[in-house]
Design an enzyme around this catalytic site. Structure first.
Site, short mmCIF file in Angstrom:
data_model
loop_
_atom_site.label_atom_id
_atom_site.label_comp_id
_atom_site.label_asym_id
_atom_site.label_seq_id
_atom_site.Cartn_x
_atom_site.Cartn_y
_atom_site.Cartn_z
N SER A 84 0.78 -1.24 0.00
CA SER A 84 0.00 0.00 0.00
C SER A 84 0.82 1.29 0.00
CB SER A 84 -0.93 -0.01 1.22
OG SER A 84 -0.17 0.14 2.41
N THR A 133 -8.53 2.54 -3.88
CA THR A 133 -8.03 3.88 -3.54
C THR A 133 -8.46 4.92 -4.57
OG1 THR A 133 -5.96 5.14 -3.48
CG2 THR A 133 -5.89 3.11 -4.68
N ASP A 134 -8.46 6.19 -4.15
CA ASP A 134 -8.73 7.27 -5.11
C ASP A 134 -7.54 7.50 -6.03
OD1 ASP A 134 -6.96 8.42 -3.27
OD2 ASP A 134 -8.17 10.21 -2.90
N GLU A 135 -6.37 6.91 -5.69
CA GLU A 135 -5.17 7.20 -6.47
C GLU A 135 -5.25 6.63 -7.89
OE1 GLU A 135 -1.48 6.88 -4.31
OE2 GLU A 135 -2.51 7.15 -2.40
N TYR A 159 2.21 1.75 -7.43
CA TYR A 159 1.14 1.37 -6.50
C TYR A 159 -0.23 1.60 -7.13
CZ TYR A 159 -2.36 2.11 -2.83
OH TYR A 159 -3.52 2.08 -2.10
N LYS A 163 -3.21 -1.10 -8.23
CA LYS A 163 -4.58 -1.07 -7.68
C LYS A 163 -5.59 -0.89 -8.82
CE LYS A 163 -5.82 -1.17 -3.93
NZ LYS A 163 -6.16 -2.34 -3.05
N HIS A 294 5.21 12.70 -8.28
CA HIS A 294 4.31 12.99 -7.16
C HIS A 294 2.97 13.58 -7.64
CE1 HIS A 294 4.36 14.69 -2.76
NE2 HIS A 294 3.28 13.96 -3.03
P1 NAD Z 1 -1.41 -1.82 5.05
O1 NAD Z 1 -0.18 -1.81 4.20
O2 NAD Z 1 -1.38 -1.16 6.37
O3 NAD Z 1 -1.87 -3.33 5.31
C1 NAD Z 1 -1.89 -4.31 4.31
C2 NAD Z 1 -2.10 -5.65 4.97
O4 NAD Z 1 -2.16 -6.65 3.93
C3 NAD Z 1 -0.94 -6.05 5.89
O5 NAD Z 1 -1.46 -6.60 7.08
C4 NAD Z 1 -0.19 -7.11 5.10
O6 NAD Z 1 0.45 -8.07 5.93
C5 NAD Z 1 -1.31 -7.73 4.29
N1 NAD Z 1 -0.84 -8.36 3.04
C6 NAD Z 1 0.05 -7.85 2.14
N2 NAD Z 1 0.23 -8.73 1.14
C7 NAD Z 1 -0.55 -9.80 1.40
C8 NAD Z 1 -0.80 -11.03 0.74
N3 NAD Z 1 -0.18 -11.33 -0.42
N4 NAD Z 1 -1.67 -11.89 1.28
C9 NAD Z 1 -2.30 -11.62 2.47
N5 NAD Z 1 -2.09 -10.48 3.15
C10 NAD Z 1 -1.22 -9.58 2.62
O7 NAD Z 1 -2.55 -1.21 4.11
P2 NAD Z 1 -3.82 -0.35 4.52
O8 NAD Z 1 -3.42 1.06 4.58
O9 NAD Z 1 -4.49 -0.99 5.66
O10 NAD Z 1 -4.70 -0.53 3.21
C11 NAD Z 1 -5.65 -1.59 3.09
C12 NAD Z 1 -6.31 -1.50 1.74
O11 NAD Z 1 -6.95 -0.24 1.59
C13 NAD Z 1 -5.34 -1.61 0.57
O12 NAD Z 1 -5.94 -2.39 -0.42
C14 NAD Z 1 -5.14 -0.18 0.12
O13 NAD Z 1 -4.84 -0.14 -1.27
C15 NAD Z 1 -6.49 0.40 0.41
N6 NAD Z 1 -6.51 1.85 0.70
C16 NAD Z 1 -5.66 2.38 1.61
C17 NAD Z 1 -5.73 3.74 1.91
C18 NAD Z 1 -4.85 4.38 2.95
O14 NAD Z 1 -4.86 5.61 3.10
N7 NAD Z 1 -4.09 3.62 3.72
C19 NAD Z 1 -6.65 4.56 1.23
C20 NAD Z 1 -7.51 3.96 0.30
C21 NAD Z 1 -7.43 2.61 0.05
P1 TYD Z 2 1.48 9.05 2.09
O1 TYD Z 2 1.06 9.04 3.51
O2 TYD Z 2 2.65 8.22 1.67
O3 TYD Z 2 0.19 8.68 1.23
P2 TYD Z 2 -0.06 8.76 -0.39
O4 TYD Z 2 1.24 8.91 -1.09
O5 TYD Z 2 -0.70 7.44 -0.64
O6 TYD Z 2 -0.97 9.93 -0.60
O7 TYD Z 2 1.77 10.54 1.68
C1 TYD Z 2 0.79 11.55 1.84
C2 TYD Z 2 1.35 12.83 1.25
O8 TYD Z 2 2.44 13.26 2.06
C3 TYD Z 2 1.91 12.64 -0.15
O9 TYD Z 2 1.64 13.81 -0.92
C4 TYD Z 2 3.40 12.48 0.07
C5 TYD Z 2 3.66 13.34 1.30
N1 TYD Z 2 4.76 12.90 2.17
C6 TYD Z 2 5.73 13.82 2.58
O10 TYD Z 2 5.70 15.02 2.21
N2 TYD Z 2 6.71 13.38 3.42
C7 TYD Z 2 6.81 12.08 3.83
O11 TYD Z 2 7.77 11.73 4.56
C8 TYD Z 2 5.79 11.15 3.42
C9 TYD Z 2 5.84 9.72 3.86
C10 TYD Z 2 4.79 11.62 2.59
#
Ligand code: NAD
Ligand code: TYD
Length: 352
Positions: A84, A133-135, A159, A163, A294
């Protein structure tokens, strides 16, 4: 029973905890590979709860997934498992292709086979919820309207491309096989149990440890921020009531420039945990080299999910970020458990 993948990660872990906080809730089988991002400490409070069955394994393991489905007969799957982190995808995209694309493909195929074997009423009730994700929509300019579900996919990082590919597979399994899917595309989450490689937890911990607060580029990149508990409630809503084959954008109506997010955290820390030398945490802000490719701005139009399913976030950014900072101050043991050697290796690779 429902099957959750990636339920030891940040959002999946919060989802499992929130789901089981309801004493009447169905049980959860939680399949997680426990990569660096997966932490069983997040699920510590469930160790004596027989409704939570943790399985250490990979969504790409066909035999294991088929066996779990046959054994537990879940009525739904929620797929959180993924690699992620954008910065890690830039250093090494291979794992992102393996888990996010090939892993999702395997999960879809195993689930479709299982679903084909269900009786008519179980088949009708079954749901495969894909968490995305919105990305996938790419980057907006300052004046573009927010992403709606009708935006075309224009992913820019390894990434987001991985997705996007998984979202396309999910969509195709609905259109080709009639397999019952829903997809949610959510903005940036923050909250408890967030691994400190992402902006908000990294800044909180670096601030407390007297380290630089790294701002990529000019810090004017904009993200929409959603408190993780709100994301979990949206997923519960879509899982229960979402229309099959549909996608729903989930967001917090909270667009913020990165520099403003970091300054807000500094201000809250100044109040809750003032620096010993009496100086302000903003003094630790350090501008560093920008992330390649970025994305400038993400913004989510979450009106469809509100109109059709009645969901809106409960937290504002001000309430959510305060809770989050407080959580990191109150949970040093969880933090201690995740900042292992591999975490330190990542910091030196990314920020040396
Ligand atoms: P994270 O990286 O914190 O957790 C991912 C989890 O998946 C971990 O526990 C990891 O061990 C497990 N994992 C990785 N590969 C695996 C595999 N092959 N089989 C089984 N388990 C596996 O991620 P997160 O931030 O909790 O995100 C969860 C989901 O939400 C992802 O699909 C991500 O794309 C999506 N998402 C995240 C965000 C965000 O801001 N974090 C926003 C929108 C969507
Ligand atoms: P991040 O939390 O990695 O989420 P995403 O890239 O999925 O949006 O980053 C959030 C924003 O913060 C992104 O624009 C990158 C920026 N960023 C920094 O400026 N410094 C940092 O050390 C990190 C990890 C992210």
């Amino acid at each position: 029973m429902i099957l959750i993948t990636g339920g030891a990660g940040f959002i999946g872990g919060n989802f499992v905890l929130d789901w089981l906080a309801d004493s009447g809730a169905e049980g959860i089988v939680n399949l997680d590979k426990l990569t660096y991002a997966g932490n069983l400490a997040t699920l510590e409070s469930l160790k004596d709860d027989s409704r939570h069955i943790f399985v250490h394994g990979d969504i790409g393991d066909k035999e294991l997934v088929a066996k779990l489905l046959a054994k537990h007969q879940p009525r739904a799957i929620v797929n959180f498992a993924a690699e992620s982190h954008v910065d890690r995808s830039i250093h090494g995209p291979a794992e992102f292709i393996t888990t996010n694309i090939v892993g999702t493909f395997n999960l879809l195929e195993c689930a479709r086979e299982y679903w084909n074997g269900l009786d008519e009423s179980a088949k009708k009730a079954f749901r495969f919820h894909h968490v995305s994700t919105d990305e996938v929509y790419g980057s907006l300019s300052a004046t573009d309207p927010a992403f709606t579900e009708a935006n075309s996919y224009e992913p820019n990082s390894p990434y987001s491309a991985s997705k996007a590919a998984s979202d396309h597979l999910v969509r195709a399994w609905f259109h080709t096989y009639g397999f019952p899917v829903v997809t949610t595309n959510c903005s940036n989450n923050y909250g408890p149990y967030h691994f400190p490689e992402k902006l908000i937890p990294l800044v909180i911990l670096n601030a407390l440890n007297g380290k630089p607060l790294p701002i990529y580029g000019d810090g004017q990149q904009i993200r929409d921020w959603l408190y993780v508990g709100d994301h979990c409630s949206a997923i519960r809503e879509v899982l229960a009531k979402g229309a099959l084959g549909e996608t729903y954008n989930i967001g917090g109506w909270n667009e913020k420039a990165n520099i403003d997010v970091v300054k807000t955290i500094c201000t809250i820390l100044d109040e809750l945990m003032p620096r010993a030398d009496g100086k302000a945490y903003v003094e630790q802000i350090t501008y560093v080299k920008d992330r390649p490719g970025h994305d400038r701005r993400y913004a989510i139009d979450a009106s469809k999910v509100e109109r059709e399913l009645g969901w809106r976030p409960a937290e504002t950014f001000d309430t959510g970020i305060r809770k989050t900072v407080r959580w990191y101050l109150d949970n040093p043991a969880w933090i201690e458990g995740v900042v292992s050697g591999s975490y330190r290796d990542w910091l030196s690779k990314q920020y040396n």
